[in-house]
Write a protein that holds these residues in place. Structure first.
Motif: not given
Length: 63
Positions: A1-3, A8-12, A17-27, A51-56
């Motif tokens: 996983m990339e991120y 935050d307090r409203m997040t499921d 704390g779970k891993g995720c990958d960015a979905v990318r455009r064709a470029d 929210i992008g600020r909450l990704l590490r």
């Protein structure tokens, strides 16, 4: 996983704390919204707009 998604307090609690990958455009660039949101795919294959600020970025181990 990339991120890791911090969430935050409203997040499921299943997504915090779970891993995720960015979905990318064709470029190869990430899909981002005008407000700083980002489309990601979590470990279970589900797509979410977060929210992008909450990704590490996960550091890769040096071999």
């Amino acid at each position: 996983m990339e991120y890791t998604y911090l969430g935050d307090r409203m997040t499921d609690s299943q997504l915090k704390g779970k891993g995720c990958d960015a979905v990318r455009r064709a470029d190869g660039r990430c899909i981002r919204g005008k407000t700083g949101s980002m489309l990601v795919r979590f470990e279970n294959g589900a797509l979410h707009v977060v929210i992008g600020r909450l990704l590490r970025k996960v550091r890769k181990a040096m071999d």
